[in-house]
Design a protein around this motif. Structure first.
Motif, PDB file in Angstrom:
ATOM      1  N   VAL A 111       0.837  -1.198   0.000  1.00  0.00           N
ATOM      2  CA  VAL A 111       0.000   0.000   0.000  1.00  0.00           C
ATOM      3  C   VAL A 111       0.872   1.247   0.000  1.00  0.00           C
ATOM      4  O   VAL A 111       0.607   2.211  -0.730  1.00  0.00           O
ATOM      5  CB  VAL A 111      -0.958   0.002   1.221  1.00  0.00           C
ATOM      6  N   ALA A 112       1.919   1.246   0.825  1.00  0.00           N
ATOM      7  CA  ALA A 112       2.806   2.413   0.911  1.00  0.00           C
ATOM      8  C   ALA A 112       3.531   2.667  -0.407  1.00  0.00           C
ATOM      9  O   ALA A 112       3.722   3.818  -0.814  1.00  0.00           O
ATOM     10  CB  ALA A 112       3.818   2.206   2.037  1.00  0.00           C
ATOM     11  N   VAL A 114      -3.455   1.325  -2.676  1.00  0.00           N
ATOM     12  CA  VAL A 114      -4.372   0.259  -2.288  1.00  0.00           C
ATOM     13  C   VAL A 114      -4.737  -0.630  -3.475  1.00  0.00           C
ATOM     14  O   VAL A 114      -4.832  -1.853  -3.362  1.00  0.00           O
ATOM     15  CB  VAL A 114      -5.651   0.853  -1.660  1.00  0.00           C
ATOM     16  N   GLY A 115      -4.927  -0.016  -4.653  1.00  0.00           N
ATOM     17  CA  GLY A 115      -5.361  -0.767  -5.822  1.00  0.00           C
ATOM     18  C   GLY A 115      -4.404  -1.862  -6.236  1.00  0.00           C
ATOM     19  O   GLY A 115      -4.809  -2.869  -6.827  1.00  0.00           O
ATOM     20  N   HIS A 116      -3.108  -1.696  -5.931  1.00  0.00           N
ATOM     21  CA  HIS A 116      -2.104  -2.680  -6.338  1.00  0.00           C
ATOM     22  C   HIS A 116      -1.813  -3.705  -5.238  1.00  0.00           C
ATOM     23  O   HIS A 116      -1.013  -4.615  -5.449  1.00  0.00           O
ATOM     24  CB  HIS A 116      -0.804  -1.978  -6.737  1.00  0.00           C
ATOM     25  N   CYS A 144       0.392 -12.069  -0.984  1.00  0.00           N
ATOM     26  CA  CYS A 144       0.919 -13.422  -0.772  1.00  0.00           C
ATOM     27  C   CYS A 144       2.341 -13.541  -1.313  1.00  0.00           C
ATOM     28  O   CYS A 144       3.226 -14.119  -0.665  1.00  0.00           O
ATOM     29  CB  CYS A 144       0.023 -14.454  -1.444  1.00  0.00           C
ATOM     30  N   SER A 145       2.562 -12.990  -2.508  1.00  0.00           N
ATOM     31  CA  SER A 145       3.892 -13.041  -3.111  1.00  0.00           C
ATOM     32  C   SER A 145       4.900 -12.287  -2.264  1.00  0.00           C
ATOM     33  O   SER A 145       6.021 -12.756  -2.024  1.00  0.00           O
ATOM     34  CB  SER A 145       3.837 -12.456  -4.525  1.00  0.00           C
ATOM     35  N   GLU A 146       4.503 -11.109  -1.786  1.00  0.00           N
ATOM     36  CA  GLU A 146       5.396 -10.288  -0.970  1.00  0.00           C
ATOM     37  C   GLU A 146       5.719 -10.957   0.361  1.00  0.00           C
ATOM     38  O   GLU A 146       6.855 -10.883   0.850  1.00  0.00           O
ATOM     39  CB  GLU A 146       4.732  -8.923  -0.722  1.00  0.00           C
ATOM     40  N   ALA A 147       4.726 -11.649   0.934  1.00  0.00           N
ATOM     41  CA  ALA A 147       4.912 -12.284   2.244  1.00  0.00           C
ATOM     42  C   ALA A 147       5.490 -13.689   2.141  1.00  0.00           C
ATOM     43  O   ALA A 147       5.911 -14.266   3.152  1.00  0.00           O
ATOM     44  CB  ALA A 147       3.581 -12.345   2.986  1.00  0.00           C
ATOM     45  N   GLY A 148       5.480 -14.242   0.919  1.00  0.00           N
ATOM     46  CA  GLY A 148       6.005 -15.584   0.737  1.00  0.00           C
ATOM     47  C   GLY A 148       5.098 -16.665   1.286  1.00  0.00           C
ATOM     48  O   GLY A 148       5.559 -17.661   1.859  1.00  0.00           O
ATOM     49  N   VAL A 149       3.775 -16.452   1.146  1.00  0.00           N
ATOM     50  CA  VAL A 149       2.803 -17.445   1.627  1.00  0.00           C
ATOM     51  C   VAL A 149       1.835 -17.785   0.494  1.00  0.00           C
ATOM     52  O   VAL A 149       1.738 -17.061  -0.497  1.00  0.00           O
ATOM     53  CB  VAL A 149       2.004 -16.932   2.842  1.00  0.00           C
ATOM     54  N   SER A 150       1.112 -18.879   0.650  1.00  0.00           N
ATOM     55  CA  SER A 150       0.098 -19.264  -0.324  1.00  0.00           C
ATOM     56  C   SER A 150      -1.202 -18.525  -0.028  1.00  0.00           C
ATOM     57  O   SER A 150      -1.401 -17.993   1.078  1.00  0.00           O
ATOM     58  CB  SER A 150      -0.159 -20.770  -0.255  1.00  0.00           C
ATOM     59  N   SER A 151      -2.086 -18.496  -1.021  1.00  0.00           N
ATOM     60  CA  SER A 151      -3.382 -17.847  -0.800  1.00  0.00           C
ATOM     61  C   SER A 151      -4.174 -18.589   0.277  1.00  0.00           C
ATOM     62  O   SER A 151      -4.922 -17.984   1.042  1.00  0.00           O
ATOM     63  CB  SER A 151      -4.183 -17.783  -2.101  1.00  0.00           C
ATOM     64  N   PHE A 178      -6.613 -13.957   7.383  1.00  0.00           N
ATOM     65  CA  PHE A 178      -7.393 -12.762   7.079  1.00  0.00           C
ATOM     66  C   PHE A 178      -8.483 -13.086   6.056  1.00  0.00           C
ATOM     67  O   PHE A 178      -8.234 -13.828   5.100  1.00  0.00           O
ATOM     68  CB  PHE A 178      -6.503 -11.649   6.524  1.00  0.00           C
ATOM     69  N   PRO A 179      -9.684 -12.504   6.217  1.00  0.00           N
ATOM     70  CA  PRO A 179     -10.768 -12.790   5.277  1.00  0.00           C
ATOM     71  C   PRO A 179     -10.709 -11.980   3.986  1.00  0.00           C
ATOM     72  O   PRO A 179     -11.403 -12.298   3.025  1.00  0.00           O
ATOM     73  CB  PRO A 179     -12.028 -12.435   6.079  1.00  0.00           C
ATOM     74  N   SER A 180      -9.879 -10.930   3.942  1.00  0.00           N
ATOM     75  CA  SER A 180      -9.826 -10.071   2.757  1.00  0.00           C
ATOM     76  C   SER A 180      -8.535  -9.272   2.767  1.00  0.00           C
ATOM     77  O   SER A 180      -7.820  -9.217   3.773  1.00  0.00           O
ATOM     78  CB  SER A 180     -11.012  -9.095   2.753  1.00  0.00           C
ATOM     79  N   LYS A 181      -8.263  -8.610   1.627  1.00  0.00           N
ATOM     80  CA  LYS A 181      -7.047  -7.797   1.571  1.00  0.00           C
ATOM     81  C   LYS A 181      -7.146  -6.609   2.527  1.00  0.00           C
ATOM     82  O   LYS A 181      -6.147  -6.205   3.128  1.00  0.00           O
ATOM     83  CB  LYS A 181      -6.771  -7.327   0.143  1.00  0.00           C
TER      84      LYS A 181
END
Length: 202
Positions: free
Chosen positions: A32-33, A37-39, A46-53, A60-63
């Motif tokens: 976001v920073a 927010v749109g991106h 998930c890619s940034e955190a290195g986790v699966s969806s 978390f239930p949503s972005k």
């Protein structure tokens, strides 16, 4: 007397959960920073955190919930019982403020940083409508409880008043005196809205 354990004192499995949750939240904040927010899509987080969806949705239930670091709002059985102990419309709005305030206070006790959320919303006001939508599930539950004390139409209006005050709280400057008594601030905000409506309609 029980004491809260520090992160390092938690069992390895629990510590890993705390670390994964924090990694997802931090990744969402970074995106976001950097890009807005749109991106900050779930896939990008998930890619940034290195986790699966799948892992993401375990936490978390949503972005939006990942961005603000808030998994859910929940009404406990004790909160529900206290609200329903009173009967009818007398003190309904005040009791709704107490109920919603106690739910919000519980999120702070669970480690959610309300100051950080308000700071984020101050920098990214476009998130506010999504945060309110995120709270819609809580709103439905509160309306259902209020309907047990009044008509469905009046319950919805009463809850709308209180949730409008919550919306206002997301944008207000920090005030330590009221952070400790959020329910009181909600009720005073509702009373102010009532006064504005009365004065503007006279």
């Amino acid at each position: 007397m029980t004491t809260l354990k520090s992160e390092n004192e938690l069992p390895l499995r629990e510590r890993k959960k705390v670390e994964t949750r924090a990694a997802i939240h931090d990744a969402a904040l970074r995106l976001v920073a950097e890009n807005g927010v749109g991106h900050a899509s779930v896939d990008a987080i998930c890619s940034e955190a290195g986790v699966s969806s799948r892992t993401f949705f375990n936490y978390f239930p949503s972005k939006v919930s990942a961005i603000v670091g808030l998994s859910a709002f929940t009404v406990t059985d004790a909160q529900r019982q206290r609200f329903l102990e009173r009967d009818g419309e007398r003190w309904l709005v005040r009791d709704l403020c107490t109920l919603v305030g106690s739910v919000m206070d519980a999120t702070a006790r669970d480690g959610v940083d309300r100051e950080a959320i308000r700071d984020l919303l101050g920098r990214r006001p476009e998130l506010a409508p999504d945060v309110i939508r995120f709270a819609a599930e809580l709103r439905h539950e509160i309306v259902a409880l209020a309907e047990q004390r009044t008509t469905p139409a009046r319950a919805r209006l009463a809850v709308t008043l209180v949730m409008s005050a919550v919306d206002s709280a997301l944008h207000r400057p920090l005030d330590a005196a009221y952070d400790d008594e959020f329910s009181t601030w909600l009720f005073e905000a509702v009373m102010t809205m009532q006064a504005i409506a009365r004065e503007s309609l006279d």
